[in-house]
Write a protein that holds these residues in place. Structure first.
Motif, PDB file in Angstrom:
ATOM      1  N   THR A 217       5.622 -18.165 -18.356  1.00 31.68           N
ATOM      2  CA  THR A 217       4.397 -18.621 -19.027  1.00 31.68           C
ATOM      3  C   THR A 217       4.381 -18.052 -20.449  1.00 31.68           C
ATOM      4  O   THR A 217       5.234 -17.245 -20.818  1.00 31.68           O
ATOM      5  CB  THR A 217       3.142 -18.161 -18.266  1.00 31.68           C
ATOM      6  N   ARG A 218       3.385 -18.447 -21.213  1.00 31.80           N
ATOM      7  CA  ARG A 218       3.257 -17.969 -22.583  1.00 31.80           C
ATOM      8  C   ARG A 218       1.889 -17.326 -22.763  1.00 31.80           C
ATOM      9  O   ARG A 218       0.986 -17.497 -21.916  1.00 31.80           O
ATOM     10  CB  ARG A 218       3.434 -19.145 -23.549  1.00 31.80           C
TER      11      ARG A 218
ATOM     12  N   GLY B  98      -0.510 -18.175 -24.356  1.00 28.68           N
ATOM     13  CA  GLY B  98      -1.570 -19.176 -24.297  1.00 28.68           C
ATOM     14  C   GLY B  98      -2.029 -19.495 -22.887  1.00 28.68           C
ATOM     15  O   GLY B  98      -3.075 -20.124 -22.687  1.00 28.68           O
ATOM     16  N   ASP B  99      -1.238 -19.067 -21.883  1.00 29.18           N
ATOM     17  CA  ASP B  99      -1.597 -19.339 -20.483  1.00 29.18           C
ATOM     18  C   ASP B  99      -2.380 -18.192 -19.845  1.00 29.18           C
ATOM     19  O   ASP B  99      -2.881 -18.344 -18.734  1.00 29.18           O
ATOM     20  CB  ASP B  99      -0.321 -19.564 -19.654  1.00 29.18           C
TER      21      ASP B  99
ATOM     22  N   SER C   9      -6.040 -24.308 -21.029  1.00 28.62           N
ATOM     23  CA  SER C   9      -4.814 -24.006 -21.777  1.00 28.62           C
ATOM     24  C   SER C   9      -4.838 -24.654 -23.156  1.00 28.62           C
ATOM     25  O   SER C   9      -4.363 -24.078 -24.140  1.00 28.62           O
ATOM     26  CB  SER C   9      -3.587 -24.500 -20.996  1.00 28.62           C
TER      27      SER C   9
ATOM     28  N   ALA D 157      -6.521 -22.703 -25.814  1.00 29.89           N
ATOM     29  CA  ALA D 157      -5.757 -21.573 -26.348  1.00 29.89           C
ATOM     30  C   ALA D 157      -4.935 -21.972 -27.566  1.00 29.89           C
ATOM     31  O   ALA D 157      -4.458 -21.105 -28.318  1.00 29.89           O
ATOM     32  CB  ALA D 157      -4.850 -20.999 -25.267  1.00 29.89           C
ATOM     33  N   GLY D 158      -4.700 -23.273 -27.770  1.00 33.21           N
ATOM     34  CA  GLY D 158      -4.024 -23.753 -28.979  1.00 33.21           C
ATOM     35  C   GLY D 158      -2.516 -23.638 -28.966  1.00 33.21           C
ATOM     36  O   GLY D 158      -1.879 -23.798 -30.012  1.00 33.21           O
ATOM     37  N   ASP D 159      -1.890 -23.352 -27.828  1.00 38.29           N
ATOM     38  CA  ASP D 159      -0.430 -23.237 -27.754  1.00 38.29           C
ATOM     39  C   ASP D 159       0.129 -24.541 -27.181  1.00 38.29           C
ATOM     40  O   ASP D 159      -0.032 -24.821 -25.995  1.00 38.29           O
ATOM     41  CB  ASP D 159      -0.054 -22.052 -26.861  1.00 38.29           C
ATOM     42  N   CYS D 160       0.810 -25.335 -28.039  1.00 35.26           N
ATOM     43  CA  CYS D 160       1.284 -26.662 -27.605  1.00 35.26           C
ATOM     44  C   CYS D 160       2.739 -26.665 -27.133  1.00 35.26           C
ATOM     45  O   CYS D 160       3.212 -27.687 -26.630  1.00 35.26           O
ATOM     46  CB  CYS D 160       1.149 -27.668 -28.751  1.00 35.26           C
ATOM     47  N   GLU D 161       3.452 -25.566 -27.286  1.00 33.21           N
ATOM     48  CA  GLU D 161       4.872 -25.557 -26.930  1.00 33.21           C
ATOM     49  C   GLU D 161       5.045 -25.722 -25.415  1.00 33.21           C
ATOM     50  O   GLU D 161       4.499 -24.933 -24.635  1.00 33.21           O
ATOM     51  CB  GLU D 161       5.521 -24.248 -27.389  1.00 33.21           C
TER      52      GLU D 161
ATOM     53  N   PHE E 178       3.764 -27.675 -23.392  1.00 32.95           N
ATOM     54  CA  PHE E 178       2.424 -27.641 -22.797  1.00 32.95           C
ATOM     55  C   PHE E 178       2.389 -28.301 -21.419  1.00 32.95           C
ATOM     56  O   PHE E 178       1.868 -27.735 -20.448  1.00 32.95           O
ATOM     57  CB  PHE E 178       1.425 -28.339 -23.735  1.00 32.95           C
TER      58      PHE E 178
ATOM     59  N   ARG F 260       4.312 -26.216 -18.750  1.00 30.06           N
ATOM     60  CA  ARG F 260       3.604 -24.980 -18.362  1.00 30.06           C
ATOM     61  C   ARG F 260       2.391 -25.304 -17.504  1.00 30.06           C
ATOM     62  O   ARG F 260       2.126 -24.653 -16.477  1.00 30.06           O
ATOM     63  CB  ARG F 260       3.160 -24.236 -19.624  1.00 30.06           C
TER      64      ARG F 260
END
Length: 321
Positions: free
Chosen positions: A90-91, A93-94, A137, A140-144, A146, A149
């Motif tokens: 996970t990242r 952002g998760d 998620s 959180a603004g993390d699109c990588e 997405f 995840r």
């Protein structure tokens, strides 16, 4: 929860089987002449030791009652989900999404089960949690990666929490001519799942030649599935008196447990192979993680629950007629 005569016999029978298995395995290990045979006996011993612990904890939970059983399965879901998420990267952002999944959604789902709110129990995770996870998620603004995840979190939640929770959900059924005896059905279901797993392994090791999916699970063979499955169906049918089923229905339900449990184990093995690991974790000494013991159960539980509810629950039967 009442410990009636049949439940006492059921638990005593399992303990007797474990004693025999422990003694017999040690004798066979001493007589084993090859490294492969000794490794097989070591594996069976590890499974037997894990079984002793599981039977002790599970029996204690049943004696405490419905609340104790639901708390036990809730903790197992929590530990299984933790193992699942640990193996699926996970990242940052998760992290807040996972906080909700572990500490809000999972306890709330089991609360609905304890409260007997069947409608919300059925749709809370597949509908509301399914929609909430990607929304949280995204905030959180993390699109990588997405979608990847998010799908992993949703899948883990469905398998480790939603599917596993259908086992203790057997306690909430109002079964015709079976009032107050649901603990026996739950115990029977768990035992049949685990016996199927063990017998398929033993038969596969002793006479297995034709592998079913060698790249996914080299130990699963057609001989192990058929011989272990037939033995399990025989045991399930022979113990029909502790269930709400007739002997033929118990045999059919056991066959269904064998098939769904086998396919569940195969699916979870495919995930482990993809992640390059042998076990989900190390929570059970000598025998992997919690998910290694629940992989068959999590696929069989929803099927058994819904078929039993549709065919034997008094409220459903009244609605049908």
């Amino acid at each position: 929860m009442n410990l009636d005569r049949e439940l006492t016999w059921l638990i005593s029978g399992v303990v007797a089987i474990l004693i025999i298995a422990s003694v017999l395995t040690r004798i066979l290990k001493k007589r084993a002449r090859s490294e492969g045979a000794r490794a097989t006996m070591d594996n069976v011993l590890s499974r037997t030791r894990a079984w002793w612990g599981m039977v002790a904890v599970f029996t204690l939970a049943i004696l405490i009652g419905q609340t104790g059983t639901i708390i036990l399965f809730g903790l197992l879901s929590f530990m299984a989900l933790r193992e699942f998420i640990t193996l699926t990267p996970t990242r940052p952002g998760d992290h807040r999404t996972l906080f909700w999944v572990f500490f809000i959604i999972t306890p709330l789902h089991y609360w609905y089960l304890q409260d007997g709110w069947y409608g919300m129990f059925c749709i809370f995770i597949p509908v509301y949690a399914f929609l909430f996870v990607p929304m949280r998620s995204a905030l959180a603004g993390d699109c990588e990666r997405f979608l990847e995840r998010t799908a992993k979190i949703q899948w883990g939640l469905l398998i480790c929490v939603y599917c596993v929770s259908h086992a203790p959900a057997l306690l909430m059924l109002d079964l015709k001519d079976y009032a107050g005896q649901n603990a026996k059905l739950l115990f029977w279901f768990v035992i049949i799942v685990e016996i199927s797993d063990v017998l398929q392994y033993v038969w596969g090791k002793t006479c297995g030649k034709h592998k079913i999916a060698p790249s996914v699970s080299p130990n699963k063979t057609w001989e192990g599935l058929l011989c272990g499955g037939l033995c399990t169906v025989g045991i399930g049918a022979a113990s029909w008196q502790v269930t709400p089923y007739s002997p033929l229905q118990a045999a059919g339900m056991s066959a269904l447990i064998v098939l769904t449990g086998f396919l569940g184990g195969l699916v979870m093995s495919a995930i482990k192979r993809d992640r390059g690991v042998k076990d989900w974790g190390h929570a059970i000494a000598g025998h992997g993680g919690v998910m290694d013991r629940l992989d068959s159960l999590c696929f069989a539980a929803p099927v058994v629950f819904h078929i039993t509810r549709y065919g034997f629950d008094s409220h459903v039967l009244l609605q049908r007629f």
